[in-house]
Motif scaffolding. Structure first.
Motif, PDB file in Angstrom:
ATOM      1  N   GLY A 167      32.055  72.604  12.313  1.00  0.00           N
ATOM      2  CA  GLY A 167      31.615  73.149  13.297  1.00  0.00           C
ATOM      3  C   GLY A 167      30.198  73.704  13.090  1.00  0.00           C
ATOM      4  O   GLY A 167      29.434  73.031  12.068  1.00  0.00           O
ATOM      5  N   SER A 168      29.607  74.666  13.686  1.00  0.00           N
ATOM      6  CA  SER A 168      28.337  75.144  13.571  1.00  0.00           C
ATOM      7  C   SER A 168      27.987  75.484  12.116  1.00  0.00           C
ATOM      8  O   SER A 168      28.706  76.456  11.589  1.00  0.00           O
ATOM      9  N   LEU A 169      26.798  75.199  11.713  1.00  0.00           N
ATOM     10  CA  LEU A 169      26.331  75.664  10.195  1.00  0.00           C
ATOM     11  C   LEU A 169      25.670  77.035  10.475  1.00  0.00           C
ATOM     12  O   LEU A 169      25.117  77.199  11.061  1.00  0.00           O
ATOM     13  N   GLN A 170      26.123  77.869   9.583  1.00  0.00           N
ATOM     14  CA  GLN A 170      25.940  79.191   9.312  1.00  0.00           C
ATOM     15  C   GLN A 170      25.517  79.480   8.026  1.00  0.00           C
ATOM     16  O   GLN A 170      26.206  79.170   7.071  1.00  0.00           O
ATOM     17  N   GLY A 171      24.458  80.288   7.813  1.00  0.00           N
ATOM     18  CA  GLY A 171      24.078  80.709   6.209  1.00  0.00           C
ATOM     19  C   GLY A 171      23.364  79.571   5.573  1.00  0.00           C
ATOM     20  O   GLY A 171      22.781  78.672   6.213  1.00  0.00           O
ATOM     21  N   SER A 172      23.461  79.688   4.300  1.00  0.00           N
ATOM     22  CA  SER A 172      22.777  78.618   3.342  1.00  0.00           C
ATOM     23  C   SER A 172      23.412  77.287   3.457  1.00  0.00           C
ATOM     24  O   SER A 172      24.669  77.466   3.027  1.00  0.00           O
ATOM     25  N   LEU A 173      22.632  76.207   3.542  1.00  0.00           N
ATOM     26  CA  LEU A 173      23.385  74.945   3.473  1.00  0.00           C
ATOM     27  C   LEU A 173      23.562  74.679   1.980  1.00  0.00           C
ATOM     28  O   LEU A 173      24.940  74.025   1.969  1.00  0.00           O
ATOM     29  N   TYR A 174      23.102  75.289   1.024  1.00  0.00           N
ATOM     30  CA  TYR A 174      23.331  74.935  -0.346  1.00  0.00           C
ATOM     31  C   TYR A 174      24.705  75.556  -0.509  1.00  0.00           C
ATOM     32  O   TYR A 174      25.492  75.076  -1.277  1.00  0.00           O
ATOM     33  N   GLU A 175      24.821  76.835  -0.241  1.00  0.00           N
ATOM     34  CA  GLU A 175      26.125  77.498  -0.429  1.00  0.00           C
ATOM     35  C   GLU A 175      27.389  76.765   0.209  1.00  0.00           C
ATOM     36  O   GLU A 175      28.760  76.629  -0.335  1.00  0.00           O
ATOM     37  N   ALA A 176      27.098  76.159   1.493  1.00  0.00           N
ATOM     38  CA  ALA A 176      27.992  75.443   2.214  1.00  0.00           C
ATOM     39  C   ALA A 176      28.220  74.076   1.585  1.00  0.00           C
ATOM     40  O   ALA A 176      29.650  73.644   1.409  1.00  0.00           O
ATOM     41  N   LEU A 177      27.325  73.337   0.959  1.00  0.00           N
ATOM     42  CA  LEU A 177      27.619  72.256   0.043  1.00  0.00           C
ATOM     43  C   LEU A 177      28.556  72.603  -1.101  1.00  0.00           C
ATOM     44  O   LEU A 177      29.322  71.610  -1.635  1.00  0.00           O
ATOM     45  N   GLU A 178      28.146  73.628  -1.802  1.00  0.00           N
ATOM     46  CA  GLU A 178      28.730  73.920  -3.215  1.00  0.00           C
ATOM     47  C   GLU A 178      30.265  74.247  -2.820  1.00  0.00           C
ATOM     48  O   GLU A 178      31.087  73.778  -3.614  1.00  0.00           O
ATOM     49  N   LYS A 179      30.512  75.213  -1.764  1.00  0.00           N
ATOM     50  CA  LYS A 179      31.757  75.520  -1.502  1.00  0.00           C
ATOM     51  C   LYS A 179      32.586  74.409  -0.871  1.00  0.00           C
ATOM     52  O   LYS A 179      33.998  74.241  -1.362  1.00  0.00           O
ATOM     53  N   GLU A 217       8.056  68.203   2.391  1.00  0.00           N
ATOM     54  CA  GLU A 217       9.156  66.974   2.254  1.00  0.00           C
ATOM     55  C   GLU A 217      10.027  67.546   1.062  1.00  0.00           C
ATOM     56  O   GLU A 217       9.166  67.625  -0.132  1.00  0.00           O
ATOM     57  N   ARG A 218      11.088  67.796   1.087  1.00  0.00           N
ATOM     58  CA  ARG A 218      11.722  68.133  -0.239  1.00  0.00           C
ATOM     59  C   ARG A 218      13.003  66.933  -0.542  1.00  0.00           C
ATOM     60  O   ARG A 218      13.656  66.831   0.383  1.00  0.00           O
ATOM     61  N   ILE A 219      12.971  66.593  -1.714  1.00  0.00           N
ATOM     62  CA  ILE A 219      14.014  65.664  -2.113  1.00  0.00           C
ATOM     63  C   ILE A 219      14.971  66.714  -3.251  1.00  0.00           C
ATOM     64  O   ILE A 219      14.245  66.955  -4.103  1.00  0.00           O
ATOM     65  N   THR A 220      16.086  66.999  -2.968  1.00  0.00           N
ATOM     66  CA  THR A 220      16.968  67.677  -3.792  1.00  0.00           C
ATOM     67  C   THR A 220      17.984  66.726  -4.354  1.00  0.00           C
ATOM     68  O   THR A 220      18.777  66.197  -3.814  1.00  0.00           O
ATOM     69  N   THR A 221      18.446  67.170  -5.843  1.00  0.00           N
ATOM     70  CA  THR A 221      19.359  66.319  -6.509  1.00  0.00           C
ATOM     71  C   THR A 221      20.027  67.042  -7.153  1.00  0.00           C
ATOM     72  O   THR A 221      19.957  68.415  -7.661  1.00  0.00           O
ATOM     73  N   ASP A 222      21.314  66.730  -7.590  1.00  0.00           N
ATOM     74  CA  ASP A 222      22.560  67.242  -8.366  1.00  0.00           C
ATOM     75  C   ASP A 222      22.697  66.519  -9.253  1.00  0.00           C
ATOM     76  O   ASP A 222      21.855  65.598  -9.592  1.00  0.00           O
ATOM     77  N   GLU A 223      23.773  66.619 -10.190  1.00  0.00           N
ATOM     78  CA  GLU A 223      24.048  65.911 -11.388  1.00  0.00           C
ATOM     79  C   GLU A 223      24.246  64.397 -10.983  1.00  0.00           C
ATOM     80  O   GLU A 223      24.099  63.483 -11.856  1.00  0.00           O
ATOM     81  N   ARG A 224      24.590  63.895  -9.746  1.00  0.00           N
ATOM     82  CA  ARG A 224      24.979  62.827  -9.438  1.00  0.00           C
ATOM     83  C   ARG A 224      23.706  61.883  -8.827  1.00  0.00           C
ATOM     84  O   ARG A 224      23.694  60.808  -8.692  1.00  0.00           O
ATOM     85  N   GLY A 225      22.711  62.785  -8.586  1.00  0.00           N
ATOM     86  CA  GLY A 225      21.389  62.188  -7.993  1.00  0.00           C
ATOM     87  C   GLY A 225      21.121  62.666  -6.587  1.00  0.00           C
ATOM     88  O   GLY A 225      21.490  63.863  -6.169  1.00  0.00           O
TER      89      GLY A 225
END
Length: 256
Positions: A167-179, A217-225
């Protein structure tokens, strides 16, 4: 400007006096008692009101200036500045976290959240094939209910399966991706340039077409790339880049 009442710093508390002073002034600004453009009392008056030394006060004022809440004008004084996000050397954070750090209430309006395909630039940024599916999230970002920028984030659909089903994204994208997916950002690369705002974006940002803006422009990585490629269009009058430059040191050694 009527004089405000400050909570006096308590020397028995563990927090440094300058920090208590900074928080007290932040609270006054956030409450609206000192509106945008207001000239704050002179340093000697603030020292008297707060019961602190000039050194302690200047430490607090310098931090508030660096965080974009105050601006100093030589020969005139110190003023409360408009809602501004100051970018400089900082930790990897989301927009929501950055805004909170400078005492601004973050908000957003979802403009688009859809599945599309990666063009050449997006594919290169995310290390995927051109034409691979990506999730596109376009949001109007707000600070204290005022528009600050437009952010378009693209995520590899393979890294975030079923993202649109939430559904609609609310709040921090990073928090949603981690959760949802266990994605934790560890590094980001940002490139800044200046451009004129087009008519459609100008309307969203409440500006005249052609007004200057930062394009980030931002490119963000985690441990997988890389997992996120974001292009942000930030209002030039509400987004500021500040850097500290230091002279290089000459290293002594053998000389010919």
């Amino acid at each position: 400007m009527s004089e405000v009442s400050f909570p006096l710093p308590d020397r028995r508390r563990p927090e440094p006096l300058w920090y208590q002073v900074e928080q007290a002034i932040r609270a006054i600004i956030k409450s609206g008692e000192w509106a945008t453009g207001t000239q704050i009392p002179a340093e000697d008056r603030l020292c008297s009101l707060l019961g602190v030394s000039r050194i302690t006060l200047r430490h607090a004022l310098r931090n508030l200036e660096e965080h974009g809440l105050l601006r100093r004008e030589h020969g005139r004084g110190t003023f409360v500045r408009s809602t501004t996000l100051v970018a400089g050397t900082r930790e990897l954070t989301s927009f929501t976290q950055e805004m909170s750090h400078v005492g601004i209430v973050a908000g957003s309006r979802l403009l688009d959240c859809s599945l599309t395909t990666a063009n050449a630039a997006t594919a290169a940024a995310l290390d995927i094939e051109e034409g691979d599916p990506v999730v596109r999230i376009r949001r109007l970002r707000l600070g204290n209910d005022a528009p600050i920028g437009i952010q378009t984030a693209q995520l590899s659909a393979a890294r975030a399966p079923g993202f649109l089903d939430s559904g609609s994204l609310q709040g921090s994208l990073y928090e949603a991706l981690e959760k949802r997916y266990g994605i934790v950002p560890i590094e980001a690369t940002e490139v800044y340039r200046v451009a004129a705002i087009g008519p459609d974006d100008a309307e969203l940002l409440d500006l005249a077409p052609g007004s200057p803006a930062f394009v980030v422009e931002r490119i963000t990585t985690d441990e997988r790339g890389p997992f996120e490629f974001t292009v942000s269009i930030m209002r030039g009058d509400r987004y500021e880049i500040r850097s500290t430059l230091r002279a290089g040191r000459t290293i002594s050694g053998d000389r010919p």
